[in-house]
Design an enzyme around this catalytic site. Structure first.
Site, PDB file in Angstrom:
ATOM      1  N   VAL A 258       0.811  -1.206   0.000  1.00  0.00           N
ATOM      2  CA  VAL A 258       0.000   0.000   0.000  1.00  0.00           C
ATOM      3  C   VAL A 258       0.855   1.270   0.000  1.00  0.00           C
ATOM      4  O   VAL A 258       0.384   2.348  -0.354  1.00  0.00           O
ATOM      5  CB  VAL A 258      -0.961  -0.006   1.218  1.00  0.00           C
ATOM      6  CG1 VAL A 258      -0.227   0.371   2.503  1.00  0.00           C
ATOM      7  CG2 VAL A 258      -2.161   0.895   0.976  1.00  0.00           C
ATOM      8  N   SER A 259       2.126   1.148   0.357  1.00  0.00           N
ATOM      9  CA  SER A 259       3.005   2.309   0.474  1.00  0.00           C
ATOM     10  C   SER A 259       3.708   2.629  -0.841  1.00  0.00           C
ATOM     11  O   SER A 259       4.468   1.805  -1.357  1.00  0.00           O
ATOM     12  CB  SER A 259       4.069   2.052   1.552  1.00  0.00           C
ATOM     13  OG  SER A 259       5.094   3.022   1.482  1.00  0.00           O
TER      14      SER A 259
END
EC number: 5.99.1.4
Length: 211
Positions: A11-12
């Site tokens: 997600v980063s």
């Protein structure tokens, strides 16, 4: 050989950039990487830290900054159609792609690129399945991402990250090579040059001891 645990959550956007930047930054040095996918939300909750994108101005800056960093690295970068998205299925896919729960660089690269290139809806189960099926064709042995053992491995990696002092992603943990030594933590894309310096120091120490 020095061992680095690379902790990340798909997600980063910074994890995406750091994943690609790591081998370039450490070029010419001896090391091995163990890829350690974890759930960032659970890690932040354990530390009592808010999710970075929860503050709109900070969210805008994070994406602008990550996009700039990617461009500096010559990487394609497109924000997924929905963000934040549920990264847990992707993290389980990474672990399931290896019988030992240690995904190789090719697996991680395939999943990172599927998420951060193309601007697609990565919460779409059909997209995930298509990426998984393509990946499966290239691997000798895989597991079911939904099986209990994979879920347990993901939880265990999060616990190990806490033991290593990890507070965010991407984080590189340089393991000690001597008994009783302490691991060294390097956080973020900006921490990679510090990691290179630490590896250079180790290499110099080994060469001096062998002289």
């Amino acid at each position: 050989m020095p061992t680095i645990h690379f902790y990340f959550d798909f997600v980063s956007p910074y994890a995406y950039v750091a994943f690609h930047a790591l081998p370039r930054t450490l070029a010419g040095l001896p090391y091995q990487v163990v890829h350690r996918p974890l759930v960032l939300g659970a890690l932040l909750k354990a530390h009592g830290t808010p999710v970075p994108v929860s503050l709109p101005p900070k969210r805008d800056w994070l994406f602008r900054h990550a996009s700039w960093l990617a461009r500096e690295q010559g990487l394609d970068f497109a924000l997924p159609a929905v963000h934040p998205f549920n990264s847990i299925p992707w993290l389980r896919m990474a672990l399931a792609a290896s019988p030992q729960g240690e995904p190789g660089r090719h697996v991680c690269e395939t999943l990172f690129n599927a998420i951060w290139q193309g601007g697609r809806d990565v919460d779409d189960a059909a997209l995930r399945d298509a990426v998984w099926q393509e990946l499966v064709r290239e691997l000798p042995a895989v597991r079911d991402p939904a099986e209990a053992a994979v879920k347990e491995e993901l939880f265990a990696i999060g616990e190990a990250a806490l033991q290593h002092g990890v507070f965010g992603v991407p984080s590189c943990v340089l393991l000690p090579e001597e008994e009783g030594g302490a691991p060294e933590l390097f956080w973020g894309v900006e921490g990679l040059p510090m990691l290179r310096e630490a590896l250079l120091a180790r290499t110099a120490a080994v060469e001096a001891s062998e002289a």
